[in-house]
Write an enzyme that holds these catalytic residues in place. Structure first.
Site, PDB file in Angstrom:
ATOM      1  N   ASP A  12       0.857  -1.180   0.000  1.00  0.00           N
ATOM      2  CA  ASP A  12       0.000   0.000   0.000  1.00  0.00           C
ATOM      3  C   ASP A  12       0.895   1.232   0.000  1.00  0.00           C
ATOM      4  O   ASP A  12       1.907   1.267   0.693  1.00  0.00           O
ATOM      5  CB  ASP A  12      -0.888  -0.006   1.253  1.00  0.00           C
ATOM      6  N   ASP A  52      -3.198   4.631  -2.303  1.00  0.00           N
ATOM      7  CA  ASP A  52      -4.323   5.125  -1.512  1.00  0.00           C
ATOM      8  C   ASP A  52      -4.780   6.500  -1.995  1.00  0.00           C
ATOM      9  O   ASP A  52      -3.954   7.412  -2.167  1.00  0.00           O
ATOM     10  CB  ASP A  52      -3.860   5.217  -0.051  1.00  0.00           C
ATOM     11  N   GLU A  61      -6.250   3.776  -6.048  1.00  0.00           N
ATOM     12  CA  GLU A  61      -7.560   3.846  -5.392  1.00  0.00           C
ATOM     13  C   GLU A  61      -8.099   5.238  -5.645  1.00  0.00           C
ATOM     14  O   GLU A  61      -7.460   6.227  -5.262  1.00  0.00           O
ATOM     15  CB  GLU A  61      -7.449   3.575  -3.892  1.00  0.00           C
ATOM     16  N   HIS A  66     -11.181  -3.541   2.739  1.00  0.00           N
ATOM     17  CA  HIS A  66     -11.195  -3.268   4.182  1.00  0.00           C
ATOM     18  C   HIS A  66     -12.062  -2.066   4.549  1.00  0.00           C
ATOM     19  O   HIS A  66     -12.189  -1.745   5.726  1.00  0.00           O
ATOM     20  CB  HIS A  66      -9.762  -3.032   4.647  1.00  0.00           C
ATOM     21  N   ASP A  67     -12.631  -1.385   3.551  1.00  0.00           N
ATOM     22  CA  ASP A  67     -13.488  -0.216   3.810  1.00  0.00           C
ATOM     23  C   ASP A  67     -14.966  -0.511   3.569  1.00  0.00           C
ATOM     24  O   ASP A  67     -15.796   0.394   3.693  1.00  0.00           O
ATOM     25  CB  ASP A  67     -13.100   0.946   2.882  1.00  0.00           C
TER      26      ASP A  67
HETATM   27  O1  TEU Z   1      -9.949   5.014   1.631  1.00  0.00           O
HETATM   28  C1  TEU Z   1     -10.445   6.103   0.964  1.00  0.00           C
HETATM   29  C2  TEU Z   1     -11.905   6.190   0.714  1.00  0.00           C
HETATM   30  O2  TEU Z   1     -12.301   7.010  -0.050  1.00  0.00           O
HETATM   31  C3  TEU Z   1     -12.941   5.447   1.394  1.00  0.00           C
HETATM   32  O3  TEU Z   1     -13.025   4.130   1.195  1.00  0.00           O
HETATM   33  C4  TEU Z   1     -12.924   5.996   2.770  1.00  0.00           C
HETATM   34  O4  TEU Z   1     -12.307   5.097   3.629  1.00  0.00           O
HETATM   35  C5  TEU Z   1     -14.251   6.329   3.338  1.00  0.00           C
HETATM   36  O5  TEU Z   1     -14.685   5.202   3.976  1.00  0.00           O
HETATM   37  C6  TEU Z   1     -15.326   6.836   2.464  1.00  0.00           C
HETATM   38  O6  TEU Z   1     -16.532   6.814   3.214  1.00  0.00           O
HETATM   39  C7  TEU Z   1      -8.578   4.905   1.823  1.00  0.00           C
HETATM   40  C8  TEU Z   1      -8.275   3.679   2.650  1.00  0.00           C
HETATM   41  O7  TEU Z   1      -8.675   2.539   1.935  1.00  0.00           O
HETATM   42  C9  TEU Z   1      -8.945   3.807   3.972  1.00  0.00           C
HETATM   43  O8  TEU Z   1      -8.833   2.656   4.762  1.00  0.00           O
HETATM   44  C10 TEU Z   1      -8.342   4.987   4.676  1.00  0.00           C
HETATM   45  O9  TEU Z   1      -9.022   5.229   5.866  1.00  0.00           O
HETATM   46  C11 TEU Z   1      -8.376   6.246   3.806  1.00  0.00           C
HETATM   47  O10 TEU Z   1      -8.015   6.030   2.456  1.00  0.00           O
HETATM   48  C12 TEU Z   1      -7.405   7.255   4.340  1.00  0.00           C
HETATM   49  O11 TEU Z   1      -6.102   6.817   4.123  1.00  0.00           O
END
Ligand code: TEU
Length: 592
Positions: free
Chosen positions: A99, A207, A272, A344-345
């Site tokens: 990542d 990210d 992402e 994971h989100d």
């Molecule tokens: O996630 C960015 C993102 O836009 C979303 O998935 C976000 O977590 C949010 O839930 C929108 O509602 C990335 C990572 O995958 C996430 O785990 C981190 O918290 C975020 O960036 C910050 O680094």
């Protein structure tokens, strides 16, 4: 298509290290735990592992807040443990993608500590420092430089008493945004990336990489966003796919990846990109532009909620087809899709778009897997998805750990001073569907206490259904979701039409049957061309369906390449039976 890149035939598996496998009994997964479980990944057949952050971090956002890009957090092990993992993966023919979290650092990163130390710091300009809104008392409510809401609730600006200015954090206050306008910042990131490539990693998942370029005016000011609800505005149009993002990614490619690729290294880059449009998606992934190989888009993750994931709305299958179909069409000739249901989100797909009741859990997980893996693009499988793990049955706020879930809970229930928009009970009901923690409960390896994840106390509760839903049971059952995923992974490697075939959506308005074709012209005997064509039919629901007959014209004698319901009397392997689908049944037909 012999010249198609290797990752068009590959499947990537995401490991969220904190929840994968603990070996030292602290209740948190670690690198030796991943190495211990490589057999599981090898058997599944995946080509690449994407590892969520293991760098040094205060863990305010589970590692997405990095205080040292060059070291492993002791929580997860050591650099030696990481080297051992890389070696173990490579020995089994798998690659490791790390990542890359460079939209922001931790506020404890030495760069930020120095930047914050004074308004005259030589690193001041490495982050986004701005004075209070003109004519307002610094630190007073509403005096933030812009009205932007942070992704985790509340203002995206934090006031720093000592220097009298604010810094920007699109995420948590402990995640200050780096200033990519500054070339020194960019070079610091690039040299760090080169060091990881030199260490043997095979690429990066980047990210929120489409948020790195902010819409800054020549005088340094940033624009306000529109207010849709609550106190804060939506800043996203001012930093999503921003003015210089393509320039930055092309520069990164030149400065970091190009020399390694020229030496024949096989590297994977995936951005992402929340909020990305198809138009920008093509630009990020067009091979001629040399930015990234593929992007994670978010539209299909947005069909069941409004402005935030904590605002649920009804969704229907036509919406899903419209969005996935548009991305298939938009990136058909240039660019490449990354395909995913879970990460994971996101809450667990079987609980979200499938049906996690005992009656339909297995069938609906297979149906959704089949649907996604037969699209054109590179599929990503998130740990536990291959077991059809479900959302956690949490009922109390104390059971949640996620900084985003807790932030919205506090804000929407009025605990931050913002107007109260929901009761605690309403908010708990929303979290039960939408929290990021559903993805983060420990992987269920076996039926033993704590699912074989840890001998200690797990950092997040293990789902009690691990007694029946676990990897050990799934490997022992030929009809499991796990074995079905294994077949899908193999299919992409073995069948060029699955990897590369053209995609055509059928029945766009049908509310239960998801249907499409894939077709590829391949060289046949004696200089001829042979058209390989597949028809994919999936019943996305618990009611039996008969596919509209017109869809099946010309497919009467087709053979069944894959089915979610092998052995069922009417499973489509009998001529004439192809048009009937049981609840959550899916099949792939090949024209003969
Ligand atoms: O996630 C960015 C993102 O836009 C979303 O998935 C976000 O977590 C949010 O839930 C929108 O509602 C990335 C990572 O995958 C996430 O785990 C981190 O918290 C975020 O960036 C910050 O680094």
């Amino acid at each position: 298509p012999a010249e198609a890149p290797w990752w068009t035939r590959s499947v990537v598996y995401q490991v969220y290290p904190r929840s994968f496998q603990d070996t030292d009994g602290d209740g948190i997964g670690d690198l030796p735990g991943i190495t211990r479980r490589l057999d599981h990944l090898e058997r599944l057949g995946v080509d690449v592992v994407w590892l969520s952050p293991v760098y040094r971090s205060p863990q305010a956002d589970n590692g997405y807040d990095i205080s040292d890009y060059e070291d492993v957090d002791p929580l997860f092990g050591s650099l030696a443990d990481l080297d051992a993992l890389i070696e173990g993966l490579h020995a089994r023919g798998m690659k490791l993608v790390m990542d890359l979290v460079v939209n922001h650092t931790s506020d404890e990163h030495p760069w930020f500590v120095e930047s914050r130390s004074s308004a005259q710091s030589p690193r001041r300009d490495w982050y986004w420092w701005r004075p209070a809104r003109e004519g307002m008392e610094p630190g007073a409510p509403g005096a933030e430089p812009t009205n932007w809401r942070s992704f985790f609730g509340g203002s995206a600006w934090r006031f720093d008493e000592a220097s009298g200015e604010y810094y920007l954090h699109l995420f948590d206050p402990k995640q200050p945004d780096l200033n990519w306008e500054n070339p020194d910042v960019r070079e610091a990131v690039y040299s760090m990336m080169r060091r990881w490539l030199d260490r043997g990693v095979d690429g990066f998942r980047m990210d929120v990489i489409n948020l790195i370029s902010k819409d800054v005016a020549p005088d340094g000011s940033l624009p306000d966003g529109e207010v849709h609800w609550g106190t804060y505005g939506d800043g996203s149009p001012h930093y999503t796919d921003g003015p210089r993002v393509h320039e930055f990614l092309a520069e990164m490619h030149r400065e970091v990846f190009a020399p390694y690729l020229a030496q024949g290294r096989e590297i994977l880059t995936v951005g992402e990109t929340p909020g990305v449009t198809v138009e920008h998606g093509v630009r990020y992934t067009d091979p001629d532009r040399r930015e990234v190989d593929m992007v994670f888009q978010f539209e299909h993750m947005g069909i069941d909620h409004g402005a935030t994931r904590y605002d649920p709305v009804r969704w229907d299958l036509a919406d899903l087809k419209a969005t996935l179909g548009r991305w298939q069409a938009g990136l058909a000739h240039r660019g490449w899709n990354a395909l995913y249901w879970d990460n994971h989100d996101q809450p667990r797909v079987v609980s979200r778009f499938g049906d996690d009741s005992p009656e339909h859990r297995v069938a609906s997980a297979k149906a959704l897997a089949l649907l996604l893996h037969l699209h054109r693009g590179t599929p990503y499988v998130y740990q536990g998805e291959e077991l059809a793990m479900t959302n956690a049955p949490f009922t109390r706020i104390e059971q949640y750990q996620d900084v985003e879930s807790l932030g919205y809970f506090r804000e929407l229930t009025g605990r931050t001073g913002a107007p109260r928009l929901r009761t605690d009970g309403e908010m708990l009901a929303v979290l039960a569907h939408a929290s990021r923690d559903h993805a983060r409960t420990p992987v269920q390896w076996d039926a033993s206490a704590n699912a074989g994840f840890t001998t200690g106390t797990p950092w997040l509760e293990v789902n009690p259904n691990h007694t029946t839903i676990n990897a050990e049971a799934a490997w022992a059952d030929e009809d499991s979701v796990l074995h079905f995923y294994r077949r899908l992974v193999a299919l992409r490697r073995e069948e060029p039409v699955v990897a590369l075939g053209d995609f055509r959506m059928l029945l766009p308005d049908h509310e239960a049957v998801y249907a499409f074709t894939r077709a590829l012209d391949a060289p046949g005997p004696d200089g001829t061309t042979v058209r390989d064509e597949l028809l994919v039919l999936v019943n996305v629901g618990g009611v039996p369906q008969d596919v509209p007959p017109g869809t099946l014209t010309g497919w009467d004698d087709a053979s069944v390449l894959v089915t979610t319901h092998p052995g069922r009397a009417d499973d489509g392997t009998r001529p004439g039976a192809v048009g009937h689908l049981e609840p959550w049944e899916g099949r792939v037909l090949r024209r003969t």
